[in-house]
Every structure is written in structure tokens, then in C-alpha cells.
Design a protein around this motif. Structure first.
Motif, mmCIF file in Angstrom:
data_model
loop_
_atom_site.group_PDB
_atom_site.id
_atom_site.type_symbol
_atom_site.label_atom_id
_atom_site.label_comp_id
_atom_site.label_asym_id
_atom_site.label_seq_id
_atom_site.Cartn_x
_atom_site.Cartn_y
_atom_site.Cartn_z
ATOM 1 N N GLN A 160 0.831 -1.210 0.000
ATOM 2 C CA GLN A 160 0.000 0.000 0.000
ATOM 3 C C GLN A 160 0.864 1.258 0.000
ATOM 4 O O GLN A 160 0.559 2.240 -0.687
ATOM 5 N N LEU A 161 1.943 1.226 0.773
ATOM 6 C CA LEU A 161 2.853 2.373 0.815
ATOM 7 C C LEU A 161 3.517 2.592 -0.544
ATOM 8 O O LEU A 161 3.664 3.733 -0.997
ATOM 9 N N LEU A 162 3.901 1.510 -1.188
ATOM 10 C CA LEU A 162 4.532 1.628 -2.502
ATOM 11 C C LEU A 162 3.537 2.135 -3.547
ATOM 12 O O LEU A 162 3.895 2.933 -4.419
ATOM 13 N N GLN A 163 2.300 1.692 -3.443
ATOM 14 C CA GLN A 163 1.272 2.185 -4.367
ATOM 15 C C GLN A 163 1.063 3.684 -4.182
ATOM 16 O O GLN A 163 0.945 4.431 -5.165
ATOM 17 N N ALA A 164 1.036 4.116 -2.921
ATOM 18 C CA ALA A 164 0.888 5.552 -2.641
ATOM 19 C C ALA A 164 2.094 6.327 -3.157
ATOM 20 O O ALA A 164 1.960 7.434 -3.691
ATOM 21 N N ALA A 165 3.279 5.732 -3.015
ATOM 22 C CA ALA A 165 4.504 6.393 -3.481
ATOM 23 C C ALA A 165 4.507 6.525 -5.003
ATOM 24 O O ALA A 165 4.909 7.558 -5.552
ATOM 25 N N VAL A 166 4.058 5.489 -5.686
ATOM 26 C CA VAL A 166 3.973 5.546 -7.150
ATOM 27 C C VAL A 166 2.996 6.643 -7.566
ATOM 28 O O VAL A 166 3.249 7.399 -8.509
ATOM 29 N N ASP A 167 1.883 6.744 -6.850
ATOM 30 C CA ASP A 167 0.897 7.783 -7.150
ATOM 31 C C ASP A 167 1.496 9.180 -6.985
ATOM 32 O O ASP A 167 1.139 10.105 -7.716
ATOM 33 N N VAL A 171 9.269 6.944 -5.439
ATOM 34 C CA VAL A 171 9.298 5.739 -4.608
ATOM 35 C C VAL A 171 10.606 5.699 -3.822
ATOM 36 O O VAL A 171 11.680 5.555 -4.408
ATOM 37 N N PRO A 172 10.543 5.833 -2.489
ATOM 38 C CA PRO A 172 11.765 5.749 -1.680
ATOM 39 C C PRO A 172 12.314 4.320 -1.687
ATOM 40 O O PRO A 172 11.579 3.363 -1.419
ATOM 41 N N ALA A 173 13.574 4.181 -1.970
ATOM 42 C CA ALA A 173 14.183 2.848 -2.034
ATOM 43 C C ALA A 173 14.116 2.134 -0.690
ATOM 44 O O ALA A 173 14.058 0.903 -0.637
ATOM 45 N N ALA A 174 14.103 2.907 0.405
ATOM 46 C CA ALA A 174 14.077 2.298 1.739
ATOM 47 C C ALA A 174 12.831 1.441 1.939
ATOM 48 O O ALA A 174 12.877 0.422 2.635
ATOM 49 N N LEU A 175 11.709 1.834 1.345
ATOM 50 C CA LEU A 175 10.489 1.038 1.460
ATOM 51 C C LEU A 175 10.664 -0.317 0.783
ATOM 52 O O LEU A 175 10.167 -1.335 1.263
ATOM 53 N N ALA A 196 4.190 3.312 -12.620
ATOM 54 C CA ALA A 196 5.218 4.357 -12.595
ATOM 55 C C ALA A 196 5.519 4.841 -14.008
ATOM 56 O O ALA A 196 5.667 6.046 -14.255
ATOM 57 N N LEU A 197 5.593 3.911 -14.945
ATOM 58 C CA LEU A 197 5.843 4.281 -16.342
ATOM 59 C C LEU A 197 4.660 5.042 -16.930
ATOM 60 O O LEU A 197 4.837 6.005 -17.677
ATOM 61 N N ASP A 198 3.448 4.607 -16.581
ATOM 62 C CA ASP A 198 2.249 5.280 -17.092
ATOM 63 C C ASP A 198 2.188 6.724 -16.610
ATOM 64 O O ASP A 198 1.868 7.632 -17.378
ATOM 65 N N ARG A 199 2.498 6.935 -15.338
ATOM 66 C CA ARG A 199 2.471 8.298 -14.798
ATOM 67 C C ARG A 199 3.490 9.172 -15.511
ATOM 68 O O ARG A 199 3.232 10.336 -15.816
ATOM 69 N N SER A 200 4.638 8.596 -15.775
ATOM 70 C CA SER A 200 5.688 9.372 -16.427
ATOM 71 C C SER A 200 5.320 9.693 -17.871
ATOM 72 O O SER A 200 5.574 10.792 -18.357
ATOM 73 N N SER A 201 4.692 8.732 -18.545
ATOM 74 C CA SER A 201 4.310 8.969 -19.938
ATOM 75 C C SER A 201 3.240 10.043 -20.041
ATOM 76 O O SER A 201 3.098 10.705 -21.061
ATOM 77 N N ASN A 202 2.492 10.230 -18.928
ATOM 78 C CA ASN A 202 1.472 11.278 -18.896
ATOM 79 C C ASN A 202 2.050 12.631 -18.490
ATOM 80 O O ASN A 202 1.325 13.607 -18.335
ATOM 81 N N GLY A 203 3.366 12.637 -18.287
ATOM 82 C CA GLY A 203 4.032 13.892 -17.935
ATOM 83 C C GLY A 203 3.970 14.241 -16.470
ATOM 84 O O GLY A 203 4.283 15.360 -16.073
ATOM 85 N N GLY A 209 13.826 7.214 -11.090
ATOM 86 C CA GLY A 209 14.132 6.897 -9.700
ATOM 87 C C GLY A 209 13.199 5.851 -9.123
ATOM 88 O O GLY A 209 13.628 4.953 -8.388
ATOM 89 N N SER A 210 11.913 5.951 -9.468
ATOM 90 C CA SER A 210 10.937 4.984 -8.959
ATOM 91 C C SER A 210 11.222 3.587 -9.491
ATOM 92 O O SER A 210 11.144 2.595 -8.760
ATOM 93 N N LEU A 211 11.560 3.493 -10.767
ATOM 94 C CA LEU A 211 11.860 2.192 -11.362
ATOM 95 C C LEU A 211 13.093 1.567 -10.716
ATOM 96 O O LEU A 211 13.116 0.369 -10.420
ATOM 97 N N GLN A 212 14.100 2.374 -10.503
ATOM 98 C CA GLN A 212 15.319 1.863 -9.872
ATOM 99 C C GLN A 212 15.031 1.373 -8.459
ATOM 100 O O GLN A 212 15.558 0.342 -8.029
#
Length: 265
Positions: A160-167, A171-175, A196-203, A209-212
């Protein structure tokens, strides 16, 4: 100030009066001067009897002003042991809002370990959710993740935290390095990476960083070649994403047949 505090009248001040003086000391002077004045006032006999409510407000004020020395002095008062877990949550949330990981680290160092051990998983989730929503930097989240309560979070909570971070686009790597992240399925992590990719493609945000960070989730190593191909196909639209994704994916994924299949298109 040291001379004044040694006067008999100063030694007879009430705890309420000392609390008011401490509050006034937080309002003026340089950080160094505030720290010195607070240290002298903290030696007054009545300082040990300041209520936990008053101390909480004082430390919150010190956090808000970003004065590390003041926090250190106030947390040395005996009353700090009487703070509740709710008070600790309030302090850490305030420190997160200030965006200085040094402040969080100082609180974790100065607050009694017994208090920190009392934090529940629910309270930990609240703090990390607040950090994610405020897009706190990696170091702030990493400090919070050192707490025992963070190490005991469930995989569902971490997801849930990662989903919120993607939104939020960060995304903090520590999570992703929390123990419970090992319980997140490959299907779930694939959805996170695609989101994460979809959000980025939408600008919205740069997904690099999130993908990494998401590539640190153990289940990434279990992604099928089809899943990797789907990710790389989307990432191929931007060299900015393709490179970090290839570098971050486990070797078993990035060297899979999916990569060669991608080149065939």
C-alpha cells in the motif's frame, strides 16, 4: 543567564513558569544562543516537573524552527520518558514535514528507546504514509524505516505504501528494502512498475528513480520474460527510462530473451 538561574528566586520558580521561559527562549536569538539558554533553564529544579504536554509543545516548536541543539536539550529533560507513543508520532511527523533527515535521526537518537519500541505498526504506517504523501526525501524515509515497527510491517502494508509512493511519483528505495517487501508478489511489483511508467508517460513525474527503487523488491527477479518485455516496450519510448531500467533489473531479467525479442521489433 547562568548567573540569573543561580539566584534563589530562580530556584523557586514553578514548572509552569520554567515551561514559559523555555518557550520564550525558543523565540529569539541564534540557534546557538537558544541552545545555551535552554540548557541553563533546563537545570532549574522545576524543569524536571514540566508536564509531558508542555514538553511536547516545546519540542514541536523546536522542530518547527529547525533548531537541532534545542531539540537535544529538551529531549534530555526527564519528562521525555513520560511522552506517549502518540506524542512520538506527532514529533516524527513534524520532523518529516520539515524535510530534514538530521532532525529525524536526532529524535530517534534522543528519544528513549522504550518509547520508540512502543510504536505500533499502524502508527508506523501513518508516519510513512505522511512521508510518502509529502514526497519526503530518501534519507527521511530511510531514518523512519530503521524503527522496529517499520521492520515489522506486513507485506500488504508495504505494498500500500509503494502504491501511494507511485501515485506521488517518487518511490523511496528504503520502502523496497523493508523485510516485508519480500512478500510482495511479482504480479504486484509489475503493476507498480507499469503504473510508474504510465504516470511518467502522462508527464506527471520522471519514473527513473521509482523504477530503480522498485527493482530492489525481491519479486522482480521472478518476473517472466513476457513481463520484462512489456516493461521494456513501454520504457523504449524514452531512452531516459530504458537505461536505468536495464541497469536496475536483475541480470537474470535484463539478459533474458525479452531483451533480444525487443530488439527484433
Amino acid at each position: 543567564m547562568a548567573v540569573l538561574c543561580r539566584l534563589p528566586a530562580a530556584q523557586q520558580l514553578s514548572s509552569m513558569a520554567v515551561a514559559q521561559l523555555l518557550q520564550a527562549a525558543l523565540e529569539g536569538g541564534s540557534f546557538e544562543e537558544r541552545g545555551k539558554v535552554l540548557a541553563q533553564l533546563g537545570k532549574l529544579p522545576a524543569a524536571v516537573h514540566i508536564s509531558s504536554e508542555a514538553l511536547l509543545q516545546l519540542v514541536l516548536a523546536a522542530v518547527d524552527k529547525g533548531c537541532l541543539r534545542s531539540i537535544e536539550v529538551l529531549c534530555s529533560l526527564p519528562t521525555v520518558a513520560q511522552l506517549t507513543s502518540e506524542a512520538v508520532v506527532a514529533l516524527l511527523k513534524a520532523a518529516v514535514q520539515c524535510g530534514r533527515h538530521q532532525m529525524i535521526a536526532l529524535l530517534l537518537w534522543d528519544l528513549p528507546p522504550a518509547l520508540l519500541e512502543q510504536l505500533s505498526s499502524q502508527q508506523m504506517q501513518q508516519m510513512l504514509t505522511a512521508a510518502v504523501k509529502q514526497r519526503a526525501d530518501e534519507d527521511c524515509v530511510a531514518e523512519l524505516c530503521k524503527l522496529s515497527a517499520a521492520q515489522q510491517l506486513s507485506s500488504d502494508t508495504v505494498l500500500q505504501l509503494l502504491q501511494a509512493a507511485v501515485d506521488q511519483g517518487t518511490v523511496p528505495a528504503a520502502l523496497c528494502r523493508l523485510p516485508a517487501a519480500a512478500g510482495i508478489s511479482s504480479e504486484a511489483v509489475l503493476e507498480l512498475m507499469q503504473a510508474a511508467l504510465d504516470r511518467s508517460s502522462n508527464g506527471s513525474r520522471d519514473a527513473s528513480g521509482s523504477l530503480q527503487a522498485l527493482c530492489a523488491v525481491p519479486a522482480v527477479a521472478q518476473l517472466t520474460s513476457e513481463a520484462v518485455l512489456a516493461l521494456l516496450s513501454v520504457a523504449a519510448n524514452s531512452c531516459m527510462f530504458m537505461s536505468p531500467l536495464l541497469q536496475s533489473l536483475p541480470q537474470s531479467c535484463s539478459s533474458s530473451s525479452a531483451v533480444s525479442r525487443l530488439h527484433s521489433f
